[in-house]
Motif scaffolding. Structure first.
Motif, PDB file in Angstrom:
ATOM      1  N   ASP A   1      -1.649  -8.442  10.630  1.00 17.01           N
ATOM      2  CA  ASP A   1      -2.583  -7.356  10.344  1.00 17.01           C
ATOM      3  C   ASP A   1      -2.126  -6.050  10.986  1.00 17.01           C
ATOM      4  OD1 ASP A   1      -3.986  -9.235   9.001  1.00 17.01           O
ATOM      5  OD2 ASP A   1      -5.757  -9.220  10.300  1.00 17.01           O
TER       6      ASP A   1
ATOM      7  N   ASN B   1      -0.901  -3.196   8.371  1.00 14.87           N
ATOM      8  CA  ASN B   1      -2.182  -2.547   8.096  1.00 14.87           C
ATOM      9  C   ASN B   1      -2.076  -1.242   7.308  1.00 14.87           C
ATOM     10  OD1 ASN B   1      -4.976  -3.078   8.379  1.00 14.87           O
ATOM     11  ND2 ASN B   1      -5.142  -1.346   9.781  1.00 14.87           N
TER      12      ASN B   1
ATOM     13  N   ASN C   1      -0.019  -0.882   4.809  1.00 18.65           N
ATOM     14  CA  ASN C   1       0.392  -1.206   3.433  1.00 18.65           C
ATOM     15  C   ASN C   1      -0.850  -1.572   2.624  1.00 18.65           C
ATOM     16  OD1 ASN C   1       3.103  -1.752   4.934  1.00 18.65           O
ATOM     17  ND2 ASN C   1       3.604  -1.751   2.748  1.00 18.65           N
ATOM     18  N   LEU C   2      -1.183  -0.729   1.665  1.00 16.03           N
ATOM     19  CA  LEU C   2      -2.414  -0.930   0.897  1.00 16.03           C
ATOM     20  C   LEU C   2      -2.151  -1.748  -0.363  1.00 16.03           C
ATOM     21  CD1 LEU C   2      -3.924   2.665   1.123  1.00 16.03           C
ATOM     22  CD2 LEU C   2      -4.252   0.728   2.676  1.00 16.03           C
TER      23      LEU C   2
ATOM     24  N   TYR D   1      -4.664  -9.340  -0.012  1.00 17.35           N
ATOM     25  CA  TYR D   1      -4.305  -9.482   1.407  1.00 17.35           C
ATOM     26  C   TYR D   1      -4.313 -10.929   1.903  1.00 17.35           C
ATOM     27  CZ  TYR D   1      -5.132  -4.429   1.481  1.00 17.35           C
ATOM     28  OH  TYR D   1      -5.098  -3.088   1.232  1.00 17.35           O
ATOM     29  N   LEU D   2      -5.271 -11.716   1.412  1.00 16.97           N
ATOM     30  CA  LEU D   2      -5.367 -13.091   1.915  1.00 16.97           C
ATOM     31  C   LEU D   2      -4.103 -13.866   1.542  1.00 16.97           C
ATOM     32  CD1 LEU D   2      -9.109 -13.783   0.981  1.00 16.97           C
ATOM     33  CD2 LEU D   2      -8.159 -12.954   3.145  1.00 16.97           C
TER      34      LEU D   2
ATOM     35  N   ARG E   1      -1.036 -12.541   3.572  1.00 13.74           N
ATOM     36  CA  ARG E   1      -1.041 -13.117   4.925  1.00 13.74           C
ATOM     37  C   ARG E   1      -0.524 -14.557   4.887  1.00 13.74           C
ATOM     38  NH1 ARG E   1      -6.721 -12.485   6.552  1.00 13.74           N
ATOM     39  NH2 ARG E   1      -6.584 -10.285   7.063  1.00 13.74           N
TER      40      ARG E   1
ATOM     41  N   LEU F   1      -9.317  -0.879   0.996  1.00 12.23           N
ATOM     42  CA  LEU F   1      -9.413  -1.933   2.009  1.00 12.23           C
ATOM     43  C   LEU F   1      -8.059  -2.099   2.711  1.00 12.23           C
ATOM     44  CD1 LEU F   1     -11.891  -4.008   2.508  1.00 12.23           C
ATOM     45  CD2 LEU F   1     -10.213  -5.697   1.808  1.00 12.23           C
ATOM     46  N   ARG F   2      -8.101  -2.515   3.956  1.00 11.53           N
ATOM     47  CA  ARG F   2      -6.878  -2.771   4.717  1.00 11.53           C
ATOM     48  C   ARG F   2      -6.858  -4.216   5.218  1.00 11.53           C
ATOM     49  NH1 ARG F   2      -4.118   1.782   6.149  1.00 11.53           N
ATOM     50  NH2 ARG F   2      -5.155   3.667   5.399  1.00 11.53           N
ATOM     51  N   PHE F   3      -5.672  -4.619   5.692  1.00 14.88           N
ATOM     52  CA  PHE F   3      -5.498  -5.999   6.163  1.00 14.88           C
ATOM     53  C   PHE F   3      -6.575  -6.414   7.163  1.00 14.88           C
ATOM     54  CE2 PHE F   3      -1.321  -6.050   4.291  1.00 14.88           C
ATOM     55  CZ  PHE F   3      -1.101  -7.391   4.031  1.00 14.88           C
ATOM     56  N   VAL F   4      -6.856  -5.536   8.136  1.00 15.63           N
ATOM     57  CA  VAL F   4      -7.797  -5.939   9.191  1.00 15.63           C
ATOM     58  C   VAL F   4      -9.203  -6.182   8.633  1.00 15.63           C
ATOM     59  CG1 VAL F   4      -6.557  -4.846  11.084  1.00 15.63           C
ATOM     60  CG2 VAL F   4      -8.253  -3.521   9.800  1.00 15.63           C
TER      61      VAL F   4
ATOM     62  N   ALA G   1      -9.661  -7.617   5.615  1.00 12.27           N
ATOM     63  CA  ALA G   1      -9.568  -8.685   4.610  1.00 12.27           C
ATOM     64  C   ALA G   1     -10.028 -10.006   5.217  1.00 12.27           C
ATOM     65  CB  ALA G   1      -8.139  -8.798   4.093  1.00 12.27           C
ATOM     66  N   VAL G   2     -11.283 -10.319   4.970  1.00 15.77           N
ATOM     67  CA  VAL G   2     -11.915 -11.483   5.592  1.00 15.77           C
ATOM     68  C   VAL G   2     -11.805 -12.694   4.676  1.00 15.77           C
ATOM     69  CG1 VAL G   2     -13.504 -10.030   6.863  1.00 15.77           C
ATOM     70  CG2 VAL G   2     -14.164 -10.905   4.606  1.00 15.77           C
ATOM     71  N   PRO G   3     -11.988 -13.888   5.225  1.00 13.38           N
ATOM     72  CA  PRO G   3     -11.912 -15.079   4.374  1.00 13.38           C
ATOM     73  C   PRO G   3     -12.959 -15.042   3.259  1.00 13.38           C
ATOM     74  CG  PRO G   3     -11.929 -15.698   6.694  1.00 13.38           C
ATOM     75  CD  PRO G   3     -12.212 -14.219   6.637  1.00 13.38           C
TER      76      PRO G   3
END
Lengths: 168, 745
Positions: free
Chosen positions: A124, A128, A130-131, A137-138, A141, B686-689, B691-693
């Protein structure tokens, strides 16, 4: 101005305005369309390439600053999509529209080169900026974790029968 | 002209020609809309390149199979999914299938549009019939070859087999003969039983995955036509403002600049607008020249409009009698007068941009013979071609439109403004032109999700039942017409479930282009409606999920349920709505988890685009007001079959996270007639941080499958706001959350 640098291991010399960003030199002068334009403001990461091995935004890097550098783009990350990150991206079917993914892949490859076993928080933090408008994102990751596994097993990796990718 | 360097798919044309030379033509199945016989016979008179236009299926002598995906690919996975349907019934091994993007062909393809989550319901049967017809013709060819009844022949992954004689032939061997067989009637062609599916229902990877991860040119922005110039087009910040004067000659003198001209344009916000086109040897030079461009604009009548003004006007309209009634059941006033409790609440959601990551672009080539070739990243290319034809004065038949992969659309590319701009500029310039917008152009000249204002009054009786519901919806439009995407249907939920129901509307004029954003209408209406239902639940002292189940059981026998608003229309099935609520209750552990103060679970459900979705959000808010979403649970019902579960999960997760991004911080504001925001700095994705399950579950039933690009989005926003209420005691009635004070003590 004339600028010489390396792209994906090949020496190139271009004659373009000195303030022309590397992004447009790649896309329009060298006809390498893999690196994408999203904002031109270093806000989205679609244009991420490797500059002497480190992830860098090409959309605001003037070509004059690239003289003598070694640039790697998505086209040169591997011979034919065999880099662990590319394999993982395909295996987990990360992309939706796919437009940001070249930048995501380049950022992820740079991360794994520095940190071969990143945790979610490492990912993250590193990724972070990179949009992804589709919000994949999931899967990104999960694919980075999977790429770390593939790298740990050596490259190229042939999936063992019955072996499954990381489930989301 | 030379083919543009866009995709490697043209290789198949060479295969086709080779095969055509050897075997007298490939085997192809034409559109399900055209009589197959006509087109199959027609192959003898069509040039091979023409024949490929009408084809869905080509089988080469070597057995390789090419299937054309007719619909525009915007990230929804349709380029993979439609060919899966054909391949299933054709009975070929998916691994042997090559997929090719079809170009715009309104004569042979129907519904070449990425919108309304419509591709699945409208193609589920026809695409399978196309595949099954191909299989029947291959069987007929084999039966004729062996002189056995067709009924005795079976297929298996690209082979036709006759068990009694132990004969078998590959599709490649049979292709030429199959093309001479009488095509079956599509309506009576035999389809597989669901239990025999080998491709449908399998986790199938995106057919473009390899091209994407290796950086192959796929998108509109990647198109290159020899000799082309790069264009930037500068429009007035106030929509449809006219060019009074510009320093054209000074710009012409700048490095690399080849042509600069004024485009007069019109006043239709969806068409060609006025502006200045700058064409240069490189896009960077065109863009650099643009920074020196000085234009005097006639900003026109809308230069004084603003978001603040819209809000004031909405408040004013809310206090007046509604302009019109969209639905009236029972007697709301009487029911409110006798209600045990009445609750009033005002809701607002803002304008939102689509912000697809690939900025708008289009490439056009006006040729000397009066024809035009266009490469368009468009979700809806057919109306785009019509607009180009009309605006540029070129017969539509003389315009070829190639569909490129799109770097996102979310409804933005249902509008074709970039297409008509590129076409016009190319026509004037008389050279091939690639038009590319800057990010700032993209954010400031969108067709925005319209803002909306809902003024609710609800009544509940002593038992906690909803007895009255009124929504005065204040929106944009003129007279009885809503602006694009600013509409509501009179039968929006909870119509049919409340005995006294009124949905009224008032509109104000708008000089801002609006359009359709993923789950249009629903993405705002669900927030307002499902949040207000939550207010009623809490006022009634009921569990919000149980309250919703009760509401769905409260079917009003005397009140007809018409189709709810939005498109495509379909009757509301309260049993399906209940089922997804129950499923998400069970999967999320609703009501069973003891949560600390500052953490809450919220629920919401919504029906749109034929899909039923219920979602639970768990969110935590610190005392300082910092919001963190912990997890989202999703239960969806889109019918009997999830055609490609691998993509379905991705689409749902993306939709949900997209909804969270909208709720968190997305807002377009208008000031002095122009859009204030201009980039991802002030219009955050939205950003990685964040991005929730997102846990995804599907309820299955016997209903034919429907689309998934949109219906998962709307419920997450009210579910989040309802969770915030549980966590903080603060009711969110205005979006985005970044403007809200969520501190609690």
């Amino acid at each position: 101005m004339k600028v010489s640098f390396k792209v994906n291991g090949q020496a190139k010399t271009v004659d373009v305005p000195g303030d022309m960003p590397l992004l447009w030199t790649l896309r329009d002068t060298l006809d390498m369309k893999g690196t994408k334009f999203g904002c031109g403001l270093s806000q989205c990461g679609a244009c991420t390439v490797h500059f002497n091995g480190a992830a860098m935004r090409s959309c605001m890097t003037p070509i004059s600053a690239v003289a003598g550098a070694s640039i790697t783009t998505i086209e040169g990350l591997s011979a034919d999509g065999t880099h662990a990150v590319q394999q993982a991206w395909k295996e987990l079917d990360v992309a939706q529209c796919g437009y940001c993914q070249a930048g995501q892949i380049m950022a992820a490859a740079a991360l794994l080169a520095k940190n071969p076993t990143p945790c979610d928080a490492d990912i993250d933090t590193a990724m972070n900026e990179n949009l992804c408008r589709c919000a994949t994102y999931l899967r990104i990751r999960a694919a980075i974790h999977r790429a770390a596994e593939i790298k740990a097993q050596g490259t190229p990796v042939v999936k063992k029968a019955g072996e499954k990718g990381r489930q989301l | 002209m030379t083919a543009p360097k866009i995709a490697a798919t043209d290789v198949s044309r060479r295969d086709f020609l080779r095969f055509g030379a050897v075997a007298g033509g490939g085997f192809f199945i034409a559109s399900y809309l055209e009589p197959l016989g006509k087109l199959v016979e027609g192959r003898h008179t069509l040039a091979p390149a023409d024949a490929t236009l009408n084809a869905y299926i080509r089988i080469m002598a070597d057995g390789s199979v090419t299937i054309v995906g007719k619909n525009p690919e915007v990230g929804q996975g349709i380029k993979t999914m439609l060919p899966m349907l054909i391949a299933e019934e054709l009975d070929v091994d998916w691994k042997t299938v090559k997929v090719e993007q079809g170009q715009l062909d309104t004569k042979n393809f129907q519904g070449q549009v990425a919108g309304g989550s419509s591709a699945t319901p409208s193609n589920w049967l026809p695409m399978r019939q196309v595949g099954a017809a191909g299989r029947a013709m291959l069987i007929a060819a084999a039966a004729a070859t062996w002189n056995v009844p067709a009924a005795e022949c079976e297929t298996d992954k690209g082979m036709v087999k006759h068990a009694a004689s132990r004969k078998s032939l590959s599709y490649g061997d049979l292709a030429a003969k199959a093309a001479t067989m009488t095509p079956p009637d599509l309506k009576t062609v035999k389809l597989k039983d669901v239990k025999d599916f080998r491709i449908i229902g399998q986790r199938t990877r995106n057919v473009d995955a390899h091209a994407i991860v290796t950086g192959k040119p796929l998108y509109g922005i990647d198109v290159t036509v020899p000799g082309m110039l790069y264009a930037t087009f500068v429009k007035c910040p106030v929509f449809a403002g006219k060019v009074v004067s510009a320093n054209i000659d000074a710009i012409k003198a700048l490095p690399g600049v080849k042509q600069v001209f004024v485009v007069e344009g019109g006043t239709n916000l969806g068409g060609l607008l006025p502006g200045v086109a700058i064409l240069a040897d490189s896009w960077w030079q065109a863009k650099s020249a643009r920074t020196r461009l000085k234009v005097t604009w006639d900003e026109g009548a809308t230069a004084s409009q603003s978001s603040v003004g819209f809000a004031a006007k909405a408040a004013e309209l809310s206090k007046q009698p509604p302009q019109r009634s969209l639905r009236k059941d029972g007697d709301v006033d009487a029911a409110l007068a006798s209600a045990a409790k009445t609750i009033k609440a005002d809701y607002f959601y803002p304008f939102i941009a689509h912000a697809s990551l690939e900025p708008q672009n289009c490439t056009a080539h006006m040729k000397a013979d009066g024809t035009m070739e266009i490469w368009a990243p468009s979700q809806n290319p057919a109306p785009g071609r019509s607009m180009v034809a009309q605006t540029c004065g070129i017969p539509a038949d003389n315009i070829t439109v190639h569909l490129t992969r799109m770097g996102g659309g979310f409804g933005r590319r249902l509008s074709n403004d970039y297409m008509v701009e590129a076409a016009w500029i190319a026509k004037v310039a008389q050279v091939p032109v690639k038009l590319l917008w800057m990010r700032e152009d993209d954010i400031q000249h969108d067709f925005y999700r319209p803002a909306g204002f809902h003024y609710f009054t609800g009544g509940i009786d002593a038992t906690g039942k909803v007895t009255a519901w009124r929504d005065h919806f204040v929106s944009f439009g003129e007279g009885n017409n809503f602006a694009a995407g600013a509409n509501i249907g009179g039968t929006e939920f909870p119509q049919h479930f409340v005995p006294n129901f009124a949905l009224d509307a008032s509109v104000m004029p708008l000089g801002v282009p609006t359009g359709f954003l993923r789950a249009p209408g629903s993405n705002g209406i669900a927030f307002a409606t499902q949040s207000f239902i939550d207010e009623l639940a809490h006022a009634a002292g009921k569990d919000p999920l149980l309250f919703r189940l009760d509401l769905l059981s409260n079917v009003q026998p005397d009140v007809p349920a018409a189709a709810p608003g939005g498109f495509p229309q379909a009757p509301y099935d309260h049993a399906r709505a209940r089922a997804v609520l129950e499923l998400v209750r069970d999967k999320s552990g609703w009501g069973k988890t003891k949560l600390a103060k500052g953490t809450g679970m919220g629920v919401a459900f919504h029906f749109s685009h034929r899909g039923y979705f219920a979602e639970v959000v768990q969110a935590t808010v610190s005392k300082e007001g910092k919001l963190k979403v912990d997890k989202v649970w999703v239960a969806g019902d889109i019918g009997s079959v999830i055609i490609n579960p691998l993509n379905a999960e991705n689409q749902v997760q993306g939709s949900v996270l997209d909804g969270l991004a909208q709720a968190f911080g997305q807002e377009i504001t208008i000031d002095k007639g122009r859009t204030v925001q201009s980039s991802f700095d002030d219009f955050p994705l939205l950003r990685f941080v964040e991005a929730v399950p997102v846990e995804v579950h599907f309820a299955k039933n016997d209903i034919a499958p429907t689309g998934l690009g949109e219906p998962a989005l709307p419920p997450v926003i009210p579910a989040l706001c309802n969770a915030i209420f549980v966590a903080t005691g603060k009711r969110v009635r205005t979006l985005p959350l970044s403007n809200q004070d969520l501190r609690w003590s």
